[in-house]
Scaffold this motif. Sequence first.
Motif, PDB file in Angstrom:
ATOM      1  N   UNK A  79       0.826  -1.210   0.000  1.00  0.00           N
ATOM      2  CA  UNK A  79       0.000   0.000   0.000  1.00  0.00           C
ATOM      3  C   UNK A  79       0.859   1.258   0.000  1.00  0.00           C
ATOM      4  N   UNK A  80       1.991   1.205   0.709  1.00  0.00           N
ATOM      5  CA  UNK A  80       2.915   2.341   0.712  1.00  0.00           C
ATOM      6  C   UNK A  80       3.455   2.578  -0.693  1.00  0.00           C
ATOM      7  N   UNK A  81       3.865   1.492  -1.355  1.00  0.00           N
ATOM      8  CA  UNK A  81       4.368   1.614  -2.719  1.00  0.00           C
ATOM      9  C   UNK A  81       3.302   2.181  -3.653  1.00  0.00           C
ATOM     10  N   UNK A  82       2.064   1.717  -3.478  1.00  0.00           N
ATOM     11  CA  UNK A  82       0.976   2.189  -4.331  1.00  0.00           C
ATOM     12  C   UNK A  82       0.761   3.688  -4.168  1.00  0.00           C
ATOM     13  N   UNK A  83       0.798   4.169  -2.932  1.00  0.00           N
ATOM     14  CA  UNK A  83       0.611   5.606  -2.697  1.00  0.00           C
ATOM     15  C   UNK A  83       1.748   6.412  -3.309  1.00  0.00           C
ATOM     16  N   UNK A 131       9.015  -4.586  -8.215  1.00  0.00           N
ATOM     17  CA  UNK A 131      10.356  -4.095  -7.893  1.00  0.00           C
ATOM     18  C   UNK A 131      10.312  -3.035  -6.793  1.00  0.00           C
ATOM     19  N   UNK A 132       9.263  -2.203  -6.779  1.00  0.00           N
ATOM     20  CA  UNK A 132       9.146  -1.195  -5.729  1.00  0.00           C
ATOM     21  C   UNK A 132       9.089  -1.812  -4.342  1.00  0.00           C
ATOM     22  N   UNK A 133       8.319  -2.906  -4.194  1.00  0.00           N
ATOM     23  CA  UNK A 133       8.255  -3.597  -2.904  1.00  0.00           C
ATOM     24  C   UNK A 133       9.634  -4.114  -2.493  1.00  0.00           C
ATOM     25  N   UNK A 134      10.360  -4.668  -3.460  1.00  0.00           N
ATOM     26  CA  UNK A 134      11.677  -5.236  -3.168  1.00  0.00           C
ATOM     27  C   UNK A 134      12.675  -4.144  -2.789  1.00  0.00           C
ATOM     28  N   UNK A 135      12.607  -3.008  -3.480  1.00  0.00           N
ATOM     29  CA  UNK A 135      13.505  -1.891  -3.161  1.00  0.00           C
ATOM     30  C   UNK A 135      13.252  -1.402  -1.730  1.00  0.00           C
ATOM     31  N   UNK A 136      11.985  -1.212  -1.379  1.00  0.00           N
ATOM     32  CA  UNK A 136      11.658  -0.733  -0.034  1.00  0.00           C
ATOM     33  C   UNK A 136      12.086  -1.740   1.023  1.00  0.00           C
ATOM     34  N   UNK A 137      11.855  -3.019   0.748  1.00  0.00           N
ATOM     35  CA  UNK A 137      12.262  -4.058   1.693  1.00  0.00           C
ATOM     36  C   UNK A 137      13.780  -4.114   1.810  1.00  0.00           C
ATOM     37  N   UNK A 166      19.013  -1.715   7.415  1.00  0.00           N
ATOM     38  CA  UNK A 166      18.830  -1.057   8.725  1.00  0.00           C
ATOM     39  C   UNK A 166      18.373   0.381   8.602  1.00  0.00           C
ATOM     40  N   UNK A 167      17.686   0.669   7.532  1.00  0.00           N
ATOM     41  CA  UNK A 167      17.065   1.981   7.374  1.00  0.00           C
ATOM     42  C   UNK A 167      15.644   1.895   7.929  1.00  0.00           C
ATOM     43  N   UNK A 168      15.272   2.843   8.755  1.00  0.00           N
ATOM     44  CA  UNK A 168      13.884   2.881   9.249  1.00  0.00           C
ATOM     45  C   UNK A 168      12.933   2.889   8.063  1.00  0.00           C
ATOM     46  N   UNK A 169      11.799   2.164   8.153  1.00  0.00           N
ATOM     47  CA  UNK A 169      10.830   2.218   7.060  1.00  0.00           C
ATOM     48  C   UNK A 169      10.485   3.644   6.641  1.00  0.00           C
TER      49      UNK A 169
END
Length: 298
Positions: free
Chosen positions: A62-66, A96-102, A108-111
């Motif tokens: 949902x974050x990626x979608x926004x 790919x967006x989900x994978x990049x964020x993950x 160790x980057x805060x979400x």
Amino acid sequence: MMNQPLQQYDHVIALGGGHGLGRVLAALSFLGPKLTGIVTTTDNGGSTGRIRQDQTTIAWGDLRNCLSQLANRPSIGTMLFDHRFNGDNELNGHNLGNIILYALEQLCVRPLEAIKLIRTILKIDTRIIPMSEEPTHLTALNVEGQMIFGETNVDEMSEVPSSLNLEPQVTATCEAIQAINKAELIIIGPGSFLTSVLPPLLLPAIATAISNSNAQIIFIDNLTNEVCAANKLLLEDKLNWINQLLGRNAVNNVISHAEHIDVGEFVSFFPLVSDHHAGLHNKEALATALSTVMNKST
């Protein structure tokens, strides 16, 4: 200007998940840094669900979608962020967006900091905040008192659940609470009511902050019926769910497209259907509707 009533606000919050929240954020993107999206993080389906099966992480979908709906198009950044793999391999269906964020979270980057980095790359001024930075799942009690675990299973329930909860109960992102405390306007919905709209309100700190807020609170109803148990909920039922979680009659105004609904003078009706998809709000019409409602409220 038609949107001038909204320009007067320095702190506007939109809360929810899925395509609905992304549509609201895109419609109000002219507010730039005055606008903040607080996003549901309980999804366990699709690419997000597959990542969550193997790893302990929040739901990124949902974050990626926004972020995707707020990004300027076309650009190489948005093409990469939206890319979905296909083929006969383990990457098939992954975004790919989900994978990049993950991956950023794994470094160790805060979400929230990972989201800020993507916002910088995609040149997005609007703030996007996960409802929590800790992994959690949506649960429901059915009418027999059995617990249903996971957002996808809740969506498949044949009857409206008697209650919803988070497992485990997690802490709301402190920046989300700070944003709500400053808010002059809070927008809830549209989206899958039980699984996208309500989860942030299941966090006590978010519910309390909204309940204590002096902001105007607007609920935007869906354009079409949901293909799940939420389809059985009338607008009045949805407002009862929201008010029960917030502990008071908090919703000041409702924006709806269905003129046959009669639950009070605080419901405003607008033709909001997109020309491109019957289930999506027209962004310009939605922004105009919000401006009209807020103009009447001032």
